[in-house]
Structures are given as C-alpha cells and as structure tokens.
Design an enzyme around this catalytic site. Structure first.
Site, PDB file in Angstrom:
ATOM      1  N   GLY A   1     -25.354  31.239  15.875  1.00 19.04           N
ATOM      2  CA  GLY A   1     -24.399  30.401  15.144  1.00 19.04           C
ATOM      3  C   GLY A   1     -23.229  31.268  14.747  1.00 19.04           C
ATOM      4  O   GLY A   1     -23.326  32.500  14.776  1.00 19.04           O
TER       5      GLY A   1
ATOM      6  N   CYS B   1     -30.215  35.821  17.493  1.00 18.89           N
ATOM      7  CA  CYS B   1     -28.970  36.198  16.814  1.00 18.89           C
ATOM      8  C   CYS B   1     -28.932  35.643  15.385  1.00 18.89           C
ATOM      9  O   CYS B   1     -29.685  36.087  14.547  1.00 18.89           O
ATOM     10  CB  CYS B   1     -27.758  35.758  17.639  1.00 18.89           C
ATOM     11  SG  CYS B   1     -26.227  36.497  17.047  1.00 18.89           S
TER      12      CYS B   1
ATOM     13  N   HIS C   1     -28.725  38.156  22.838  1.00 16.13           N
ATOM     14  CA  HIS C   1     -28.756  36.811  23.426  1.00 16.13           C
ATOM     15  C   HIS C   1     -29.499  36.822  24.763  1.00 16.13           C
ATOM     16  O   HIS C   1     -28.908  37.156  25.792  1.00 16.13           O
ATOM     17  CB  HIS C   1     -27.325  36.303  23.638  1.00 16.13           C
ATOM     18  CG  HIS C   1     -26.654  35.929  22.359  1.00 16.13           C
ATOM     19  ND1 HIS C   1     -26.791  34.693  21.788  1.00 16.13           N
ATOM     20  CD2 HIS C   1     -25.882  36.654  21.516  1.00 16.13           C
ATOM     21  CE1 HIS C   1     -26.111  34.649  20.649  1.00 16.13           C
ATOM     22  NE2 HIS C   1     -25.553  35.834  20.459  1.00 16.13           N
TER      23      HIS C   1
ATOM     24  N   SER D   1     -21.923   3.096  41.635  1.00 14.81           N
ATOM     25  CA  SER D   1     -20.490   3.385  41.749  1.00 14.81           C
ATOM     26  C   SER D   1     -20.203   4.304  42.928  1.00 14.81           C
ATOM     27  O   SER D   1     -19.055   4.494  43.304  1.00 14.81           O
ATOM     28  CB  SER D   1     -20.026   4.074  40.465  1.00 14.81           C
ATOM     29  OG  SER D   1     -20.654   5.344  40.360  1.00 14.81           O
TER      30      SER D   1
ATOM     31  N   GLY E   1     -21.094   7.407  42.610  1.00 19.01           N
ATOM     32  CA  GLY E   1     -21.217   8.707  41.951  1.00 19.01           C
ATOM     33  C   GLY E   1     -22.666   9.153  41.882  1.00 19.01           C
ATOM     34  O   GLY E   1     -23.580   8.351  42.087  1.00 19.01           O
ATOM     35  N   VAL E   2     -22.835  10.441  41.542  1.00 24.89           N
ATOM     36  CA  VAL E   2     -24.191  11.001  41.597  1.00 24.89           C
ATOM     37  C   VAL E   2     -25.111  10.413  40.515  1.00 24.89           C
ATOM     38  O   VAL E   2     -26.285  10.135  40.780  1.00 24.89           O
ATOM     39  CB  VAL E   2     -24.158  12.559  41.547  1.00 24.89           C
ATOM     40  CG1 VAL E   2     -23.433  13.080  40.346  1.00 24.89           C
ATOM     41  CG2 VAL E   2     -25.555  13.145  41.595  1.00 24.89           C
TER      42      VAL E   2
ATOM     43  N   ALA F   1     -26.322   6.929  41.365  1.00 24.18           N
ATOM     44  CA  ALA F   1     -27.134   7.002  42.583  1.00 24.18           C
ATOM     45  C   ALA F   1     -28.546   7.506  42.271  1.00 24.18           C
ATOM     46  O   ALA F   1     -29.545   6.920  42.706  1.00 24.18           O
ATOM     47  CB  ALA F   1     -26.466   7.932  43.601  1.00 24.18           C
TER      48      ALA F   1
END
Ligand code: XMP
Length: 530
Positions: A67, A94, A183, A237, A239-240, A243
């Site tokens: 954060g 962190c 991290h 549409s 689109g993926v 689909a």
C-alpha cells in the site's frame, strides 16, 4: 417486458481460494493474478473486511497487499486485528508485512533509509524459513519502501534480512503467519513466484486446481445450477468476451442457448462471416443473425457528433436485440436468462463481489437492456481476468482469430469515420482497415499491439496520381501498445511496414490519396479518434 433482475454464475465453488486484502496501491490485482498463475483461485477484498466475514468466506489463505502509506500515517488503512487469529495462514507483503508486524507487537521504524528497486536479501537460520524453501540463501528481490520492520513480534523469527531491512522476511510457523518486505509478485523478483508457491502450497495446503479445464468444469456446473431447465439468450458481438461466455454457456446448456448476433453493418471486413461460421457452423450453436445494416445506416445519416453516433447506435442496437429476443421467447416459451460477459476487473472496479451482479456494463452493446427486459443474468466470466478468458477460450476450441482479437469499439467503424457515416465512406474505411490488419498480422505484430486500425478523416487533400491532379481522402493509421487501454503509447512500427501499409491503401482503396500515421499517446489523446 418488465424490469430485469440480476444474478451471477462465475466459476462456482470447489476451488481453494486465497483472499488478497487490498491496501490501496496497484499491487492487489497483480498479486491476485500471480496467485492464479500458481493455479489457485484468488479474490480481492477491501482492507475494511471484518475478520468474521473472512471466516464466513472460508479461504485457505490471506495475503495482505502492499500500500502507499505508512502504518503510522493518519488515515492509513488498517486490517481487522482478528484476521491474524482465525487460524488461516496470512502472508503480508510490503505494507502488509509492516502492518502485521505493528499489529502483533513488533517494531516498525518510521521513514528509515528505505530501499527502492533491486536489492538482495539473505535468508537466515538453518532452513531460511518456509517461504525460502528450495531457494538459494541469497535472493534478488524488488523493494519499494521507506518504513522497515526492525523487530519481529514475539513468536516470530526473522527469516531474511537486507542492507536496509533487518527483518526483510519473518514467520511464525506455529500460527502460520508470514511477512516479506519485498514484492514477490513483480517480475523484478526473479524467484517471487516460488516464494508465493511456498506460501500457497506449503503454508496453505492449496490444491493447484485453477486451470482452464478446472475453470470450465466449475463454470459449467455453476451455470447449470443457476439456469435449471430455462432457456438462455446471449448477444454475440464478435469480441472475445461474448464469444467465450457464449461457448461456456453452450457447453453447459447446449441447445437451450440461442445467440443473437446483431450485425449493425459497422464491423470490419470479414467479421460477420467469421462470427456466423464459427458459432453457427463450427460450434453448431443456435444462432440468429440479424442483418440490420440498412437500419443503422438510415439512423446514422447526417449524424456527425461522436456521442450522438454512440447514442443512436446504442438505442437502435437495443431495439433490434429486443425484437429478436421477443421472437425467440415467443418461439420457445420464456427466455429468462441473458448472458453477460462481465469480467473480474469490472467486478473489482464496481466495489467487490457483493451486489455487483446487478451492475450492467454501460458500453453500448448491452447498455440498458435489462432495464427493459425481464432477464436474469448469467455471468460466466465474472471470476476471470482477460488473460484467463483467452485461455478458457482456447481450451473451449475457439479459433485463434477470435480468442486473440484486438478490442473493437461497440459502435464499430462508425467512430472511425470522422464526420458523416455513408455507405461509401464505410466501404473506404473498411478496406483501409483490412490492409492495416493484414499487414500487422503479416509482420507478426498483432498480439504485441493493443490495437491497430484505420481512421477516415473528413478532409480532402491535393495529390497527384499518374499525370493527374487528385483531390482525395486522408486515412490515418493508428497503432498503439497498452496494458489496459487506460494509457497507451503509439507503436514504433518499422518504417518499411508503414510504407507498405500506406502504399497498399492508396493503391487499393479508391478515393484515398494520402495516409498519415498517428503519433499521439494516451493521454492526452485517446486511442479512438471519436
Ligand atoms: P479510448 O478511445 O477511450 O478507448 O482511448 C479505450 C478503449 O475502449 C474502446 N472503446 C470503446 N469500446 N464502446 C466500446 O465497446 C465504445 O463506445 C468505445 N469507445 C472506445 C477502444 O477501442 C479502446 O480499446
């Protein structure tokens, strides 16, 4: 039709889940994705989540994210201290590491010298701690912090240190509490994924079941449980997202799914045929192909304002879809379920998993539909990130051209024709776009680019072709790299490629005599021109 209601059906239960508690930086999503790369389901929850709610959710582990704040700062997000007493393994990263230390009685030094960027940590003790099992004693890691844990809470042992972090990692093996200052989720920590795996598999005993096959069978089960014997409709549409959502629902309910493909005539070259071939042909779905190009062009005549174009198209789209759906309902009894391609980032964006099902994506393909139709929603992708949707699509056997399709705006080519949308101009931009797409594919750049396309400008310029003076149209070529479309950089395409694209467009698209390349990034420009 009356007002709609909502629901969901993600991948369903049956997966070990790890909660990622979000402390406000951008790390939570990345951590959640990395956990999934380790084949464990993850879910992001807000920092304010009460321990009791966590217990009810029954995760196998909890990760406290990084954060931007110091634990001492007024207004810093703190976790419910009871999180550490649930008997569920916790990993603090962190800020999460510092928060765990300060909550449990350790010492966090304020504004210590800090570490930013690559550094190395030295594992301590005979085994180096559970998180470092199987790894070398010295590890390169990525750090980004000012404060540092200088004394671990009682019951903990420090398991690693770095030049500026005497407690770069710590653990209380008995209570299964772990913390790391670095991290592990970022690529700059080369063995970060192994550290995460040690937490997930050794501390939490998670099963690595979150695979495309596992996700599909979970989703199929959840969809069946949700829709029972009812019929389902899905708007395709091209689109993926839609689909993959359709293919998943089809696997679950077979012929009880009807897909409606509203072809507004504003698609790219070959796109409508591909949708029909793939879904109606190859996958044998019940597909209603509504050819409505004339209707849309009629409504668009004379409309030049970009937002007005979007409104006109969105409104017409709903009407066409509604008419088709009413016909389906009339044919086959009530069709009370509507498939939505909501993705996990949409769920996160709208404030977490509860109560989000009711939110409908506002982009035009579906905008407003459920307000006027009595549909319950089925959202088979609401647990998935975009890359997971693609993997599921591949596993379901969808063709590469659909799974790896670049994003395409709902209002289609209408927002890539600046000014009036006429059949002639539509033809021009479609032909120019086909050249861009083809050459980008040929150069092997398709997957690297977020989008590459052509835009038709509302100006004409003087040119010369053969011995004749011309006064032709201008096409702008746009190609951008981006992670998420929030920001984008113009793509440094090779000059030879630009040359080929420009040459072909002028030679092959009648009426175009000039091609320019857009070198603006987002911000300040947007990706689309309208
Ligand atoms: P901009 O132009 O805002 O685009 O940088 C960001 C991303 O969103 C897509 N886009 C749209 N998608 N309906 C959609 O479904 C729209 O009206 C629309 N406008 C832009 C755009 O292609 C890019 O990927």
């Amino acid at each position: 039709m009356s007002s709609g209601s909502s629901g969901s059906s993600g991948a369903g239960p049956g997966f070990d889940t790890v909660l990622v508690v979000d402390f406000g930086a951008q790390y939570a999503q990345l951590i959640a994705r990395r956990v999934r790369e380790c084949r464990v389901r993850s879910e992001i929850v807000p920092a304010s989540i009460p321990a009791e709610e966590v217990r009810r959710m029954g995760p196998k582990g909890i990760i406290l994210s990084g954060g931007p704040r110091s634990v001492y700062e007024p207004g810093a997000r703190l976790a419910d201290p009871d999180l550490f007493g649930l008997g569920i393994p916790v990993l603090g990263i962190c800020y999460g590491h510092q928060l765990m230390a300060s909550t449990l009685g350790g010492d966090v030094a304020r504004g210590a010298s800090g570490e930013f960027g690559r550094t190395s940590v030295q594992a301590q003790g005979p085994s180096g701690g559970l998180l470092f099992e199987g790894l070398a004693g010295t590890q390169t890691v990525w750090m980004s912090h000012n404060d540092a844990v200088v004394a671990a809470p009682s019951g903990f042992t420090a398991t690693a240190s770095s030049p500026a972090s005497p407690v770069a990692a710590m653990e209380d093996r008995e209570r299964r509490l772990f913390g790391v200052q670095f991290h592990p989720e970022v690529a700059h920590t080369p063995n970060g994924l192994d550290v995460l795996k040690n937490f997930l598999y050794r501390a939490c005993d998670c099963l690595p079941a979150w695979t495309p096959t596992g996700v599909i069978s979970g989703a199929v089960e959840a969809i069946r449980a949700r829709v029972g014997d009812a019929r389902v409709v899905c708007g395709l549409s091209g689109g993926v997202d839609s689909a993959v959502a359709a293919a998943l629902v089809h696997r679950a309910v077979g012929d009880r799914l009807t897909c409606i493909f509203v072809d507004h005539g504003l698609l790219r070259a070959g796109e409508a045929e591909q949708v029909v071939d793939t879904f109606g042909g190859h996958l044998s779905m019940d597909l209603v192909h509504v050819k409505a190009a004339d209707r849309f062009l009629e409504r668009l005549a004379g409309v030049v304002d970009p937002e007005e174009k979007r409104k006109v198209i969105g409104f017409e789209f709903i009407r066409v879809f509604e008419e088709a759906a009413v016909e389906i309902a009339g044919d086959a009894g009530a069709a009370p379920f509507l498939v939505q391609g909501t993705l996990y980032p949409d769920v996160i964006e709208s404030g977490g998993s509860s109560g989000v099902a009711a939110r409908i994506k506002t982009h035009h393909n579906v905008g407003g539909l459920p307000d006027v139709m009595a549909f319950e929603l089925v959202e088979p992708l609401r647990d998935l990130f975009k890359d997971e949707v693609r993997k599921v699509g591949e596993e379901l056997g969808l063709p590469e051209e659909i799974v790896w399709r670049q994003p395409f705006p709902g209002p289609g080519l209408a927002v890539r024709i600046i000014g009036d949308v006429t059949p002639e101009r539509l033809h021009m931009v479609r032909a120019a776009d086909a050249v861009v797409v083809e050459e980008i594919h040929r150069a092997g750049l398709h997957r690297r680019l977020w989008q590459a396309f052509a835009v038709l400008l509302p100006v004409r310029t003087v040119g010369v072709m053969g011995d004749e003076r011309t006064y032709g149209n201008v096409v702008a070529v746009r190609a951008v790299e981006s992670e998420d479309a929030m920001t984008a950089d113009w793509a440094r395409l090779p000059p030879e490629l630009l040359d080929t694209i420009a040459g072909r467009i002028v030679a092959e698209v009648p009426g175009v005599s000039r091609v320019v390349y857009d070198i603006s990034s987002k911000p300040p420009a947007t990706i689309e021109w309208e």
